[in-house]
Scaffold this motif. Structure first.
Motif, short mmCIF file in Angstrom:
data_model
loop_
_atom_site.label_atom_id
_atom_site.label_comp_id
_atom_site.label_asym_id
_atom_site.label_seq_id
_atom_site.Cartn_x
_atom_site.Cartn_y
_atom_site.Cartn_z
N GLN A 50 0.70 -1.19 0.11
CA GLN A 50 0.05 -0.01 -0.07
C GLN A 50 0.90 1.23 0.04
O GLN A 50 0.55 2.15 -0.63
CB GLN A 50 -0.94 -0.17 1.12
N GLU A 51 2.02 1.47 0.58
CA GLU A 51 2.93 2.46 0.60
C GLU A 51 3.59 2.61 -0.56
O GLU A 51 3.89 3.37 -1.14
CB GLU A 51 3.83 2.34 1.84
N LYS A 65 2.03 4.00 -3.99
CA LYS A 65 2.08 5.45 -3.86
C LYS A 65 3.08 6.06 -4.97
O LYS A 65 2.82 7.01 -5.61
CB LYS A 65 2.02 6.01 -2.91
N GLY A 66 4.25 5.75 -4.87
CA GLY A 66 5.38 6.06 -5.57
C GLY A 66 5.28 5.57 -6.98
O GLY A 66 5.99 6.23 -7.90
N ALA A 69 2.53 5.66 -9.00
CA ALA A 69 1.39 6.39 -9.64
C ALA A 69 1.81 7.06 -11.07
O ALA A 69 1.05 6.98 -12.06
CB ALA A 69 0.68 7.40 -8.71
N PRO A 73 10.05 9.77 -3.44
CA PRO A 73 9.82 8.66 -2.54
C PRO A 73 10.82 8.88 -1.31
O PRO A 73 10.54 8.73 -0.14
CB PRO A 73 10.19 7.34 -3.36
#
Length: 436
Positions: free
Chosen positions: A293-294, A297-298, A300, A402
């Motif tokens: 999940q973390e 994000k990077g 996208a 990130p």
């Protein structure tokens, strides 16, 4: 010298550098306009080139996304975090901390760029908890190790051309990593950077009165609540047995691939390796999914931007623009200087296309015909593009996001230090590509 050189660069970047998505939109417009103006194509024809090619890189896009995601999941696994804590104890002063974080980041980035970005940021935070050191330079040093990623095991360009069915296979065939990643000229560049980058970072260490420190208490991670098993599904999500029943056979498959079948590296193999290492080291499916999940994000930007890169590539190839640009490059480049100009051009393009895979999709139609016309070694030209992409990441903050997100800083906090490294590493890589 650092303040004099970095201050205007930081202000320029803060004022004029938009989100990378804006770059891909601008590049699409520029490619379309050039096809119409230079190649005399009609707007309708250019629109059709673009639309028909828009989804041609879907497999490639997923491979790029997985490199980032699997690297992040592996770096955030509990065993890797514990290893970083022990390594941080080796640094007894600020100078040692700067050298150590740079070396760890260089090594991790050479293994996998997603892994290197996360390991570098996490290690910088761990060092800042234990050593009093300028936090800006510490994080900049962690990010500077990213410079070697495209010459390493997860380099997008060398792994792409080593993968069966890549988009240029009909033109150049499949080129193994022995001619790119493990070639003598590439390994020579990597070794030189492993020496120069830590040294330059150490020499940039500010005096104590000019340093910016961070309160170690602010860097402490919140402790996770103990897992409570309340339903049968919770037992499955936190089952080590279930994870290892799948993870260990995955690693055994890779052992068979390398040892018994003499298999090589490509994008799929690297992603498979990091995914199943992460599954085993996270121990439970729940831990892996929280890391995912973390990580996602990077990634996208990859999801939304790569179809546009495919459209740009289609415009350049189908309109004849790629052939025209290739001819222009041949007009002043020679067999000796083409690797250098490929490196410089890739560094410039990377500012607008901040993705190694996406950049290769855009530049391959230009560089490969030029290499063939001049009789230049194709693997060297491919690595020149790869190194150009990695080089100006020190100026283009897309992949620093990130790191900055984990460290809690902004691009302006590290850009001055990265600018110095840009000049030093540029000279080393250019010399290596030309003379090694």
């Amino acid at each position: 010298m650092l303040k004099t050189l970095s201050r205007p660069a930081v202000k320029l970047v803060e004022r004029y550098l938009p989100d990378p998505y804006i770059f891909v939109l601008l590049l699409t417009v520029i490619a379309a306009a050039a096809a119409i103006a230079v190649e005399r194509q009609t707007p309708l024809a250019v629109m059709r080139f673009w639309g028909d090619g828009f989804w041609n890189l879907l497999t490639f896009s997923m491979q790029m996304l997985l490199i980032l995601v699997t690297g992040y999941m592996l770096a955030s696994s509990p065993p890797v975090k514990r290893l970083l804590q022990r390594l941080a104890g080796l640094a007894k002063n600020a100078g040692a901390a700067i050298v150590l974080v740079t070396l760890v980041s260089l090594a991790a980035s050479w293994i996998n760029w997603g892994f290197g970005l996360v390991v570098g940021a996490l290690f910088a935070k761990e060092l800042a908890r234990q050593v009093r050191v300028d936090y800006r330079l510490l994080v900049a040093s962690a990010y500077s190790g990213f410079i070697v990623w495209h010459g390493g095991l997860a380099g997008s360009v060398p792994l792409t051309i080593a993968t069966d069915g890549h988009f240029s296979v009909e033109q150049i065939g499949v080129i193994g990593t022995g001619e790119t990643i493990f070639s003598l000229f590439n390994l020579g560049i990597v070794i030189c950077l492993f020496i120069a980058v830590p040294l330059v970072n150490r020499l940039m260490l500010p005096d104590e009165q000019e340093s910016v420190y961070v309160d170690p208490a602010l860097l402490e991670e919140s402790k996770k609540d103990r897992v409570r098993i309340q339903r049968p599904a919770d037992r499955l999500e936190n089952s080590v047995t279930l994870a290892w029943l799948v993870g260990i056979p995955g690693l055994l498959f890779l052992a068979d691939h390398f040892l018994l079948r003499n298999g090589g590296l490509n994008l799929n193999v690297v992603n498979f390796l990091f995914l199943f290492l992460a599954i085993v080291l996270h121990r439970t499916p729940r831990s892996l999914l929280e890391s995912l999940q973390e990580a996602i994000k990077g990634g996208a930007g990859i999801v939304i931007q790569f179809p546009f890169y495919a459209g740009i590539m289609a415009i350049m190839v189908q309109s004849g623009l790629a052939e025209t640009l290739s001819g222009a490059l041949i007009s002043f480049a020679s067999e000796t200087t083409l690797p250098f100009w490929s490196f410089i051009s890739a560094g410039i393009v990377n500012i607008f296309v901040p993705s190694g895979g996406g950049q290769w999709a855009v530049q391959a139609p230009v560089m490969l015909p030029a290499a063939e016309a001049l009789g230049v070694d194709v693997p060297r030209i491919a690595m020149a593009v790869a190194w150009g992409d990695a080089w100006t990441n020190l100026l283009q903050p897309f992949w620093a996001l990130p790191v900055l997100g984990i460290a809690g800083l902004k691009a302006k906090d590290i850009m001055g230090f990265c600018l110095i490294q840009l000049f030093v590493t540029g000279a080393i890589i250019a010399a290596g590509l030309t003379w090694f």
